[in-house]
Design an enzyme around this catalytic site. Structure first.
Site, short mmCIF file in Angstrom:
data_model
loop_
_atom_site.label_atom_id
_atom_site.label_comp_id
_atom_site.label_asym_id
_atom_site.label_seq_id
_atom_site.Cartn_x
_atom_site.Cartn_y
_atom_site.Cartn_z
CE LYS A 171 12.87 -57.57 -35.85
NZ LYS A 171 11.55 -57.56 -35.63
CE LYS A 183 14.56 -56.23 -32.41
NZ LYS A 183 13.18 -56.55 -32.90
C1 PBG Z 1 8.25 -58.10 -33.73
C2 PBG Z 1 9.50 -57.49 -32.81
C3 PBG Z 1 10.35 -58.50 -32.19
C4 PBG Z 1 11.14 -57.73 -31.32
C5 PBG Z 1 10.73 -56.34 -31.50
N1 PBG Z 1 9.71 -56.40 -32.52
C6 PBG Z 1 10.33 -59.91 -32.18
C7 PBG Z 1 10.87 -60.52 -33.64
O1 PBG Z 1 11.11 -59.74 -34.44
O2 PBG Z 1 10.98 -61.83 -33.46
C8 PBG Z 1 12.41 -58.15 -30.64
C9 PBG Z 1 12.70 -57.44 -29.37
C10 PBG Z 1 13.31 -58.18 -28.26
O3 PBG Z 1 13.80 -59.02 -28.32
O4 PBG Z 1 13.56 -57.24 -27.23
N2 PBG Z 1 8.76 -58.29 -35.00
#
Ligand code: PBG
Length: 327
Positions: free
Chosen positions: A194, A247
């Site tokens: 991520k 992601k």
């Molecule tokens: C929680 C989380 C996030 C997303 C999924 N889980 C936000 C982030 O990390 O700031 C993003 C999902 C999306 O943008 O569709 N940490």
């Protein structure tokens, strides 16, 4: 001209093109992210994500029914609590928003598969993904809270948990906690790879989870790095992750490709809120063909090596797959 190789021979007709297709998809691989919030009779559109809504628990069944009818069998729940605090206590409250939503949704739609996002950022007053020590997110103190959150989700009915916080060692901590509490069979899908990404902008708007100071770069990855993504994936598999996620999806196909080749677990790609918002905005302006773009983005992720696709376009894609327009 004496050409022996003529790749065009296999492109001459639709039946033939479908026969030789290298990427095949099925709607059973789709996961739909869903926002649930406290209150009643709420179905409010998220301004930066046209067509996506925040639902109160009583309105959730309407959306679950639409999903089931579309043939989307899996959802990923995100909670928006009424109150936030320093310790993000709403995340692991047995009466928290996700826990209550799970109990109610499972009763009404027992055949859907429920995955929960495990993180603190929607629940902390400062918006960071863990507890703070000064201005730093404290890794090891956060682990037990994440484990507690995952356990409370599973106790409320979650079929799978998906930690997205990017703390070191969270998969191991969650696995151990679930195992010692009798949930050895509950899978973990790790948001292992991520990146600290501007593509999450609309999501933070949707969940009210933007950090109140600083950014997430001390825990989410620097998008210049690829080897580091491999390291995160391998570590999480070692700690017990059953599925590895990359992601965002669109700008990270190289990671999907390399990690899917180097590992032996299913690979998920999350097409995040910014990807969705860009498609919606350009389509509203009449600058792109929305359906074709949705399909091309999805096929790209699968072609790169994803077997699971998490997307706000899940209902649309299920229809396109069903009608044989892709896949
Ligand atoms: C929680 C989380 C996030 C997303 C999924 N889980 C936000 C982030 O990390 O700031 C993003 C999902 C999306 O943008 O569709 N940490």
């Amino acid at each position: 001209m004496e050409l022996i190789q003529r790749p065009r021979r296999l492109r001459g007709n639709e039946t033939l093109r479908k026969m030789v297709r290298e990427t095949r998809m099925d709607k059973s691989s789709l996961i739909y992210p869903l926002f649930v919030k406290e209150g009643t009779n709420i179905e409010e559109e998220i301004p930066s994500m046209a067509g996506q809504y925040r639902y109160s628990i009583d309105r959730l069944p309407y959306e679950l029914e639409r999903l089931q009818n579309a043939g989307v069998g899996s959802v990923m729940l995100f909670g928006i609590p009424e109150v936030k605090d320093e310790m993000g206590s709403g995340a692991y409250d047995p009466e928290g928003i996700v826990q209550k939503a799970l109990r109610s949704a499972k009763k009404e739609f027992p055949d859907l598969y429920y995955i929960t996002d495990v993180c603190m950022c929607e629940y902390t007053s400062h918006g960071h993904c863990g507890v703070l020590c000064g201005k730093e997110v404290e890794n090891d103190k956060t682990l037990s809270l994440l484990a507690k959150t995952a356990l409370s989700h599973v106790e409320a009915g979650a079929d799978m948990v998906a930690p997205s916080d990017m703390m070191d060692g969270r998969v191991g901590a969650i696995r151990e906690c679930l195992d010692t509490n009798g949930h050895k069979e509950t899978p973990i899908m790790s948001y292992a790879v991520k990146y600290a990404s501007a593509f999450y902008g609309p999501f933070r708007d949707a969940a009210g989870s933007a950090p109140s100071f600083g950014d997430r770069k001390s825990y989410q990855m620097d998008f210049h790095n690829k080897k580091e993504g491999m390291k995160e994936a391998l570590m999480d598999i070692e700690e017990g992750a059953d599925i590895i996620m990359v992601k965002p999806a669109l700008a990270y196909h190289d990671l999907i490709s390399e990690i899917s080749k180097a590992t032996n677990v299913p690979m998920a790609a999350y097409s995040v809120s910014g990807e969705y918002a860009m498609v919606k905005a350009a389509s509203k302006m009449g600058w792109i063909d929305e359906e074709k773009i949705i399909c091309e983005m999805a096929v790209g992720a699968y072609r790169a090596g994803a077997q699971i696709y998490i997307t706000y376009f899940a209902k649309e894609l299920a229809k396109f797959m069903e009608e044989g327009r892709i896949g």
